[in-house]
Scaffold this active site. Structure first.
Site, PDB file in Angstrom:
ATOM      1  N   ASN A  15       0.849  -1.186   0.000  1.00  0.00           N
ATOM      2  CA  ASN A  15       0.000   0.000   0.000  1.00  0.00           C
ATOM      3  C   ASN A  15       0.894   1.248   0.000  1.00  0.00           C
ATOM      4  O   ASN A  15       1.585   1.536   0.978  1.00  0.00           O
ATOM      5  CB  ASN A  15      -0.894  -0.061   1.255  1.00  0.00           C
ATOM      6  CG  ASN A  15      -1.795   1.145   1.390  1.00  0.00           C
ATOM      7  OD1 ASN A  15      -1.410   2.272   1.087  1.00  0.00           O
ATOM      8  ND2 ASN A  15      -2.998   0.910   1.883  1.00  0.00           N
ATOM      9  N   GLY A  17       0.216   4.364   0.103  1.00  0.00           N
ATOM     10  CA  GLY A  17      -0.169   5.381   1.086  1.00  0.00           C
ATOM     11  C   GLY A  17       0.498   5.104   2.427  1.00  0.00           C
ATOM     12  O   GLY A  17       1.067   5.992   3.067  1.00  0.00           O
ATOM     13  N   ASP A  75      -1.206  -3.794  10.252  1.00  0.00           N
ATOM     14  CA  ASP A  75      -2.540  -4.087   9.773  1.00  0.00           C
ATOM     15  C   ASP A  75      -3.425  -3.036  10.400  1.00  0.00           C
ATOM     16  O   ASP A  75      -3.303  -2.750  11.595  1.00  0.00           O
ATOM     17  CB  ASP A  75      -2.995  -5.496  10.147  1.00  0.00           C
ATOM     18  CG  ASP A  75      -4.170  -5.920   9.270  1.00  0.00           C
ATOM     19  OD1 ASP A  75      -3.995  -5.993   8.038  1.00  0.00           O
ATOM     20  OD2 ASP A  75      -5.266  -6.128   9.799  1.00  0.00           O
ATOM     21  N   SER A  76      -4.249  -2.450   9.596  1.00  0.00           N
ATOM     22  CA  SER A  76      -5.012  -1.319  10.099  1.00  0.00           C
ATOM     23  C   SER A  76      -6.370  -1.303   9.451  1.00  0.00           C
ATOM     24  O   SER A  76      -6.640  -2.047   8.500  1.00  0.00           O
ATOM     25  CB  SER A  76      -4.258  -0.025   9.797  1.00  0.00           C
ATOM     26  OG  SER A  76      -3.902   0.037   8.430  1.00  0.00           O
ATOM     27  N   PHE A 158      -5.249   8.570   2.150  1.00  0.00           N
ATOM     28  CA  PHE A 158      -5.691   7.465   1.302  1.00  0.00           C
ATOM     29  C   PHE A 158      -6.890   6.806   1.980  1.00  0.00           C
ATOM     30  O   PHE A 158      -7.345   7.250   3.032  1.00  0.00           O
ATOM     31  CB  PHE A 158      -4.549   6.452   1.087  1.00  0.00           C
ATOM     32  CG  PHE A 158      -4.120   5.744   2.341  1.00  0.00           C
ATOM     33  CD1 PHE A 158      -3.260   6.350   3.242  1.00  0.00           C
ATOM     34  CD2 PHE A 158      -4.592   4.468   2.650  1.00  0.00           C
ATOM     35  CE1 PHE A 158      -2.886   5.710   4.426  1.00  0.00           C
ATOM     36  CE2 PHE A 158      -4.213   3.814   3.823  1.00  0.00           C
ATOM     37  CZ  PHE A 158      -3.357   4.445   4.701  1.00  0.00           C
ATOM     38  N   TYR A 160     -10.053   5.646   3.646  1.00  0.00           N
ATOM     39  CA  TYR A 160     -11.263   6.303   4.159  1.00  0.00           C
ATOM     40  C   TYR A 160     -10.995   7.715   4.689  1.00  0.00           C
ATOM     41  O   TYR A 160     -11.891   8.348   5.257  1.00  0.00           O
ATOM     42  CB  TYR A 160     -11.878   5.452   5.273  1.00  0.00           C
ATOM     43  CG  TYR A 160     -12.248   4.041   4.830  1.00  0.00           C
ATOM     44  CD1 TYR A 160     -13.484   3.776   4.238  1.00  0.00           C
ATOM     45  CD2 TYR A 160     -11.362   2.974   4.995  1.00  0.00           C
ATOM     46  CE1 TYR A 160     -13.819   2.485   3.831  1.00  0.00           C
ATOM     47  CE2 TYR A 160     -11.684   1.682   4.584  1.00  0.00           C
ATOM     48  CZ  TYR A 160     -12.911   1.453   4.003  1.00  0.00           C
ATOM     49  OH  TYR A 160     -13.243   0.179   3.592  1.00  0.00           O
ATOM     50  N   ASP A 161      -9.773   8.223   4.537  1.00  0.00           N
ATOM     51  CA  ASP A 161      -9.429   9.541   5.088  1.00  0.00           C
ATOM     52  C   ASP A 161     -10.429  10.649   4.731  1.00  0.00           C
ATOM     53  O   ASP A 161     -10.768  11.464   5.594  1.00  0.00           O
ATOM     54  CB  ASP A 161      -8.017   9.966   4.645  1.00  0.00           C
ATOM     55  CG  ASP A 161      -6.925   9.340   5.493  1.00  0.00           C
ATOM     56  OD1 ASP A 161      -7.161   9.098   6.687  1.00  0.00           O
ATOM     57  OD2 ASP A 161      -5.828   9.096   4.955  1.00  0.00           O
ATOM     58  N   HIS A 186      -3.380   6.970  14.060  1.00  0.00           N
ATOM     59  CA  HIS A 186      -3.126   5.632  14.580  1.00  0.00           C
ATOM     60  C   HIS A 186      -1.757   5.118  14.113  1.00  0.00           C
ATOM     61  O   HIS A 186      -1.017   4.516  14.870  1.00  0.00           O
ATOM     62  CB  HIS A 186      -4.250   4.702  14.099  1.00  0.00           C
ATOM     63  CG  HIS A 186      -4.503   4.760  12.608  1.00  0.00           C
ATOM     64  ND1 HIS A 186      -4.508   5.932  11.895  1.00  0.00           N
ATOM     65  CD2 HIS A 186      -4.723   3.786  11.688  1.00  0.00           C
ATOM     66  CE1 HIS A 186      -4.736   5.670  10.617  1.00  0.00           C
ATOM     67  NE2 HIS A 186      -4.871   4.379  10.469  1.00  0.00           N
ATOM     68  N   ARG A 187      -1.412   5.375  12.851  1.00  0.00           N
ATOM     69  CA  ARG A 187      -0.132   4.888  12.338  1.00  0.00           C
ATOM     70  C   ARG A 187       1.017   5.721  12.916  1.00  0.00           C
ATOM     71  O   ARG A 187       2.069   5.188  13.253  1.00  0.00           O
ATOM     72  CB  ARG A 187      -0.118   4.935  10.797  1.00  0.00           C
ATOM     73  CG  ARG A 187       1.027   4.135  10.170  1.00  0.00           C
ATOM     74  CD  ARG A 187       0.799   3.818   8.712  1.00  0.00           C
ATOM     75  NE  ARG A 187      -0.380   3.009   8.531  1.00  0.00           N
ATOM     76  CZ  ARG A 187      -1.570   3.494   8.169  1.00  0.00           C
ATOM     77  NH1 ARG A 187      -1.724   4.766   7.892  1.00  0.00           N
ATOM     78  NH2 ARG A 187      -2.600   2.689   8.068  1.00  0.00           N
TER      79      ARG A 187
HETATM   80  P1  IMP Z   1      -4.461  -3.484   5.423  1.00  0.00           P
HETATM   81  O1  IMP Z   1      -3.456  -3.352   4.334  1.00  0.00           O
HETATM   82  O2  IMP Z   1      -5.165  -4.784   5.472  1.00  0.00           O
HETATM   83  O3  IMP Z   1      -3.897  -3.065   6.760  1.00  0.00           O
HETATM   84  O4  IMP Z   1      -5.599  -2.447   5.012  1.00  0.00           O
HETATM   85  C1  IMP Z   1      -5.839  -1.298   5.699  1.00  0.00           C
HETATM   86  C2  IMP Z   1      -7.028  -0.586   5.056  1.00  0.00           C
HETATM   87  O5  IMP Z   1      -7.672   0.178   6.089  1.00  0.00           O
HETATM   88  C3  IMP Z   1      -6.600   0.428   3.993  1.00  0.00           C
HETATM   89  O6  IMP Z   1      -6.608  -0.112   2.714  1.00  0.00           O
HETATM   90  C4  IMP Z   1      -7.645   1.521   4.179  1.00  0.00           C
HETATM   91  O7  IMP Z   1      -8.808   1.185   3.490  1.00  0.00           O
HETATM   92  C5  IMP Z   1      -7.938   1.487   5.669  1.00  0.00           C
HETATM   93  N1  IMP Z   1      -7.015   2.393   6.388  1.00  0.00           N
HETATM   94  C6  IMP Z   1      -6.013   2.053   7.226  1.00  0.00           C
HETATM   95  N2  IMP Z   1      -5.358   3.141   7.670  1.00  0.00           N
HETATM   96  C7  IMP Z   1      -5.958   4.185   7.075  1.00  0.00           C
HETATM   97  C8  IMP Z   1      -5.688   5.583   7.114  1.00  0.00           C
HETATM   98  O8  IMP Z   1      -4.751   6.086   7.740  1.00  0.00           O
HETATM   99  N3  IMP Z   1      -6.511   6.329   6.361  1.00  0.00           N
HETATM  100  C9  IMP Z   1      -7.533   5.827   5.634  1.00  0.00           C
HETATM  101  N4  IMP Z   1      -7.799   4.540   5.527  1.00  0.00           N
HETATM  102  C10 IMP Z   1      -7.012   3.711   6.258  1.00  0.00           C
END
Ligand code: IMP
Length: 205
Positions: A15, A17, A75-76, A158, A160-161, A186-187
């Site tokens: 990702n 972003g 993971d977020s 990126f 849902y921001d 959070h990050r």
């Molecule tokens: P992961 O790669 O499975 O951790 O996916 C995380 C997903 O959560 C991202 O693709 C976004 O859709 C959402 N997400 C996580 N962090 C953010 C953020 O900082 N801003 C906006 N969306 C986020």
């Protein structure tokens, strides 16, 4: 990238972003940051965990078998209270493979139709796992509370921001500069905890 006098950290994410946010924070404090291209082979890690922490560990451990460097994986995702915590661990693939970031954000907004402002609460959560040679050596978590808007606002960030309104900032996280988002997100929180652990010696790279 790899540098003899700087500790190298592989940030295991496809990702862009996320990678940008890790780079911004970690390069500033003297780390060399490498992406997935630093790994000896390209693999797909299935996120089969039911929690952010479990998925972060799965990714960090799998990728760290493919490099001598320390690997961090996060993971977020977004938890929306009125949706029973969804999209949660499914945030990146909510609504199926046909949707992009815009589509997923619209889906969340449409599911919240008729929900009044005070009940549109939610949060971004981030779990960070640090692994070496297939083993998790540290874990950190971070959270930012917010409210889901009806219309997107802002061009930065990126995912849902654009619909995530952060009350203390008075705007969405897509309206914050990358530096300002880092301070409250959070990050940003997990990255600060990671850097602090390296600095105070509790985590050796
Ligand atoms: P992961 O790669 O499975 O951790 O996916 C995380 C997903 O959560 C991202 O693709 C976004 O859709 C959402 N997400 C996580 N962090 C953010 C953020 O900082 N801003 C906006 N969306 C986020």
């Amino acid at each position: 990238m790899s540098s003899p006098d700087k500790p190298t950290v592989v940030v295991a994410t496809g990702n862009q972003g996320k990678l940008k946010e890790f780079r911004l924070a970690l390069e500033q404090v003297g780390f060399a940051v490498a992406g997935l291209e630093a790994l000896s082979e390209s693999i797909e890690v299935e996120e089969t965990g039911t929690t952010f922490a479990a998925n972060a560990r799965l990714k960090a451990e799998a990728y760290s078998r493919l490099t001598d460097h320390v690997v961090v994986a996060d993971d977020s995702g977004l938890e929306v209270d009125a949706l029973g915590g969804e999209p949660g661990v499914k945030s990146a693939r909510y609504g199926g493979p046909g949707l992009d970031d815009q589509g997923r954000l619209r889906l969340v907004v449409s599911k919240l139709e008729g929900v009044e402002d005070p009940d549109r609460t939610g949060r971004f959560r981030c779990a960070l796992a640090v692994a070496r040679a297939g083993e998790t050596v540290a874990e950190f978590d971070g959270v930012i509370e917010g409210r889901i808007l009806r219309e997107p606002r802002g061009e930065n960030g990126f995912g849902y921001d654009p619909v995530f309104f952060h009350e203390p900032s008075g705007c969405t996280t897509a309206e914050l500069s990358p530096e300002a988002k880092q301070q409250v997100s959070h990050r940003g929180e997990v990255i600060r905890k990671f850097v602090e652990a390296v600095r105070n010696g509790s985590l050796k790279l």
